[in-house]
Design a protein around this motif. Structure first.
Motif, PDB file in Angstrom:
ATOM      1  N   LYS A 195     -45.278  74.920 -39.485  1.00  0.00           N
ATOM      2  CA  LYS A 195     -45.245  74.911 -38.019  1.00  0.00           C
ATOM      3  C   LYS A 195     -45.973  73.685 -37.469  1.00  0.00           C
ATOM      4  O   LYS A 195     -45.515  73.032 -36.531  1.00  0.00           O
ATOM      5  CB  LYS A 195     -45.890  76.204 -37.486  1.00  0.00           C
ATOM      6  N   HIS A 196     -47.100  73.351 -38.091  1.00  0.00           N
ATOM      7  CA  HIS A 196     -47.873  72.176 -37.673  1.00  0.00           C
ATOM      8  C   HIS A 196     -47.066  70.891 -37.888  1.00  0.00           C
ATOM      9  O   HIS A 196     -47.002  70.029 -37.001  1.00  0.00           O
ATOM     10  CB  HIS A 196     -49.186  72.117 -38.460  1.00  0.00           C
ATOM     11  N   GLU A 197     -46.456  70.744 -39.057  1.00  0.00           N
ATOM     12  CA  GLU A 197     -45.691  69.530 -39.365  1.00  0.00           C
ATOM     13  C   GLU A 197     -44.487  69.398 -38.436  1.00  0.00           C
ATOM     14  O   GLU A 197     -44.149  68.306 -37.986  1.00  0.00           O
ATOM     15  CB  GLU A 197     -45.263  69.531 -40.835  1.00  0.00           C
ATOM     16  N   TRP A 198     -43.834  70.532 -38.173  1.00  0.00           N
ATOM     17  CA  TRP A 198     -42.699  70.491 -37.240  1.00  0.00           C
ATOM     18  C   TRP A 198     -43.173  70.089 -35.840  1.00  0.00           C
ATOM     19  O   TRP A 198     -42.615  69.190 -35.208  1.00  0.00           O
ATOM     20  CB  TRP A 198     -41.967  71.842 -37.185  1.00  0.00           C
ATOM     21  N   GLY A 199     -44.236  70.729 -35.363  1.00  0.00           N
ATOM     22  CA  GLY A 199     -44.701  70.475 -33.999  1.00  0.00           C
ATOM     23  C   GLY A 199     -45.219  69.056 -33.809  1.00  0.00           C
ATOM     24  O   GLY A 199     -44.906  68.401 -32.813  1.00  0.00           O
ATOM     25  N   LYS A 200     -45.978  68.565 -34.791  1.00  0.00           N
ATOM     26  CA  LYS A 200     -46.583  67.242 -34.644  1.00  0.00           C
ATOM     27  C   LYS A 200     -45.590  66.122 -34.939  1.00  0.00           C
ATOM     28  O   LYS A 200     -45.568  65.118 -34.238  1.00  0.00           O
ATOM     29  CB  LYS A 200     -47.795  67.130 -35.572  1.00  0.00           C
ATOM     30  N   HIS A 201     -44.774  66.289 -35.987  1.00  0.00           N
ATOM     31  CA  HIS A 201     -43.896  65.206 -36.440  1.00  0.00           C
ATOM     32  C   HIS A 201     -42.409  65.500 -36.240  1.00  0.00           C
ATOM     33  O   HIS A 201     -41.667  64.687 -35.705  1.00  0.00           O
ATOM     34  CB  HIS A 201     -44.162  64.902 -37.921  1.00  0.00           C
ATOM     35  N   ILE A 233     -45.085  68.264 -51.120  1.00  0.00           N
ATOM     36  CA  ILE A 233     -44.808  67.593 -49.848  1.00  0.00           C
ATOM     37  C   ILE A 233     -45.945  67.829 -48.859  1.00  0.00           C
ATOM     38  O   ILE A 233     -46.457  68.942 -48.744  1.00  0.00           O
ATOM     39  CB  ILE A 233     -43.490  68.136 -49.250  1.00  0.00           C
ATOM     40  N   HIS A 234     -46.357  66.771 -48.169  1.00  0.00           N
ATOM     41  CA  HIS A 234     -47.232  66.943 -47.001  1.00  0.00           C
ATOM     42  C   HIS A 234     -46.364  66.957 -45.744  1.00  0.00           C
ATOM     43  O   HIS A 234     -46.451  67.869 -44.938  1.00  0.00           O
ATOM     44  CB  HIS A 234     -48.289  65.831 -46.957  1.00  0.00           C
ATOM     45  N   GLY A 235     -45.518  65.941 -45.606  1.00  0.00           N
ATOM     46  CA  GLY A 235     -44.653  65.954 -44.432  1.00  0.00           C
ATOM     47  C   GLY A 235     -43.702  64.781 -44.360  1.00  0.00           C
ATOM     48  O   GLY A 235     -43.715  63.894 -45.217  1.00  0.00           O
ATOM     49  N   PRO A 294     -46.078  73.693 -50.411  1.00  0.00           N
ATOM     50  CA  PRO A 294     -47.121  74.701 -50.179  1.00  0.00           C
ATOM     51  C   PRO A 294     -48.292  74.121 -49.392  1.00  0.00           C
ATOM     52  O   PRO A 294     -48.552  72.918 -49.452  1.00  0.00           O
ATOM     53  CB  PRO A 294     -47.573  75.043 -51.599  1.00  0.00           C
ATOM     54  N   SER A 295     -48.960  74.967 -48.672  1.00  0.00           N
ATOM     55  CA  SER A 295     -50.210  74.570 -48.017  1.00  0.00           C
ATOM     56  C   SER A 295     -51.373  74.806 -48.972  1.00  0.00           C
ATOM     57  O   SER A 295     -51.441  75.836 -49.644  1.00  0.00           O
ATOM     58  CB  SER A 295     -50.430  75.385 -46.748  1.00  0.00           C
ATOM     59  N   LEU A 296     -52.283  73.845 -49.018  1.00  0.00           N
ATOM     60  CA  LEU A 296     -53.442  73.975 -49.909  1.00  0.00           C
ATOM     61  C   LEU A 296     -54.742  74.071 -49.136  1.00  0.00           C
ATOM     62  O   LEU A 296     -55.828  74.054 -49.706  1.00  0.00           O
ATOM     63  CB  LEU A 296     -53.493  72.770 -50.860  1.00  0.00           C
ATOM     64  N   SER A 297     -54.626  74.137 -47.810  1.00  0.00           N
ATOM     65  CA  SER A 297     -55.833  74.214 -46.987  1.00  0.00           C
ATOM     66  C   SER A 297     -56.338  75.647 -46.902  1.00  0.00           C
ATOM     67  O   SER A 297     -55.561  76.567 -46.663  1.00  0.00           O
ATOM     68  CB  SER A 297     -55.537  73.733 -45.567  1.00  0.00           C
ATOM     69  N   CYS A 298     -57.633  75.800 -47.037  1.00  0.00           N
ATOM     70  CA  CYS A 298     -58.213  77.134 -46.924  1.00  0.00           C
ATOM     71  C   CYS A 298     -58.257  77.545 -45.458  1.00  0.00           C
ATOM     72  O   CYS A 298     -58.586  76.736 -44.596  1.00  0.00           O
ATOM     73  CB  CYS A 298     -59.611  77.155 -47.521  1.00  0.00           C
ATOM     74  N   GLN A 338     -46.182  62.638 -49.842  1.00  0.00           N
ATOM     75  CA  GLN A 338     -46.433  63.658 -50.866  1.00  0.00           C
ATOM     76  C   GLN A 338     -47.910  63.645 -51.244  1.00  0.00           C
ATOM     77  O   GLN A 338     -48.549  62.602 -51.231  1.00  0.00           O
ATOM     78  CB  GLN A 338     -45.573  63.387 -52.098  1.00  0.00           C
ATOM     79  N   GLN A 339     -48.437  64.804 -51.585  1.00  0.00           N
ATOM     80  CA  GLN A 339     -49.860  64.918 -51.906  1.00  0.00           C
ATOM     81  C   GLN A 339     -50.061  65.440 -53.322  1.00  0.00           C
ATOM     82  O   GLN A 339     -49.257  66.215 -53.836  1.00  0.00           O
ATOM     83  CB  GLN A 339     -50.570  65.826 -50.888  1.00  0.00           C
ATOM     84  N   TRP A 340     -51.159  64.967 -53.936  1.00  0.00           N
ATOM     85  CA  TRP A 340     -51.518  65.464 -55.271  1.00  0.00           C
ATOM     86  C   TRP A 340     -52.443  66.666 -55.096  1.00  0.00           C
ATOM     87  O   TRP A 340     -53.550  66.520 -54.539  1.00  0.00           O
ATOM     88  CB  TRP A 340     -52.207  64.364 -56.101  1.00  0.00           C
TER      89      TRP A 340
END
Ligand code: 5GP
Ligand code: 5GP
Length: 227
Positions: A103-109, A42-44, A82-86, A15-17
């Motif tokens: 999609k990134h979290e699914w593909g990588k992890h 959540i991050h992943g 949510p995604s917080l990356s610009c 989890q991310q702050w």
């Protein structure tokens, strides 16, 4: 080789702050649905091996990301994941792209725990984990507040242990002026992915925090005034 079907040993639930993404050099962006709720997000969910290494990108024809498979849980993911990356260099102005993060979290992890959780189950299970533990409340209960002040990592550890029953991993990043800050909290989850199956971590993630870290503000909160 003669390796047995041991895909992975356990999960990291990360989890991310949000405040710790927003005060970095890169800044943060919010999804179209708006600013995330005032809590960890959540991050992943990351499959891992007991020795600290981890599998990644276990992509195959049958597990390629399919947006339509999670349409029923997107409303929950929008709130808690949510995604917080610009999306570009234009920080703090454009919207972030939730689907790109998922999609990134699914593909990588997620593809690496496909033997236990299919795509729908991976997102559903991860969102359920979040509902079982309120990290911000656990920290607040121990006087650890997102007020931009410095806190002892040891105290943060103790609070997590007391509040969850388990040792947690703490990951730091640096704000725009180079101060180390609390960025992510990692808990471990049994590989069987039974509900609420938090476990003691077989190995904690790499510690990259100094003894004392900042817990950054994320907008204003009534919680801070009354605590
Ligand atoms: P960082 O550079 O932030 O430590 O890691 C970058 C990315 O590598 C993470 O977002 C995650 O995808 C992956 N990663 C880093 N450490 C670990 C780990 O201990 N276990 C797993 N499964 N993935 C990790
Ligand atoms: P990881 O590979 O470390 O699991 O995930 C980090 C990747 O996801 C990076 O490429 C990052 O740009 C992207 N990403 C999108 N939204 C977020 C977010 O809200 N937090 C983090 N940590 N990464 C995000």
């Amino acid at each position: 080789n003669i390796c047995v079907s041991q895909d992975f040993d356990f999960f990291y639930f990360v989890q991310q702050w949000p405040g710790s993404s927003c005060d970095t050099q890169q800044g943060c962006c919010f999804p179209q649905t708006g600013r995330p709720a005032f809590n960890f997000t959540i991050h992943g969910l990351w499959p891992n091996f007991n020795n600290g290494s981890y599998p990644s990108n276990c992509k195959s024809v049958e597990n390629s990301f399919d947006e339509s498979k999670i349409s029923d849980i997107i409303p929950r993911a929008e709130i808690s994941w949510p995604s917080l990356s610009c999306p570009s260099k234009k920080k703090n102005s454009t919207n972030s792209d939730n689907m790109k993060l998922w999609k990134h979290e699914w593909g990588k992890h997620g593809t690496c725990s496909y033997s236990v959780l299919d795509q729908h189950a991976y997102f559903d299970f991860t969102l359920n984990l979040k509902d079982h533990i309120d990290l911000l409340q656990i920290l607040l209960n121990n006087g650890i507040k997102p007020d931009g002040e410095m806190y002892s990592v040891e105290k943060i550890r103790e609070a997590i242990k007391e509040g969850t029953g388990f040792e947690g991993g703490i990951r730091c990043n640096t704000d725009a002026s180079g101060n180390s800050q609390l960025n992510e909290i990692v808990l471990c989850v049994d590989k069987s992915a039974a509900s609420e199956s938090f476990i003691e971590c077989p190995i904690l993630p790499d510690a990259n925090c100094p003894d004392d870290v900042e817990f950054p503000i994320f907008y204003e909160s009534p919680l801070i005034d009354t605590a």
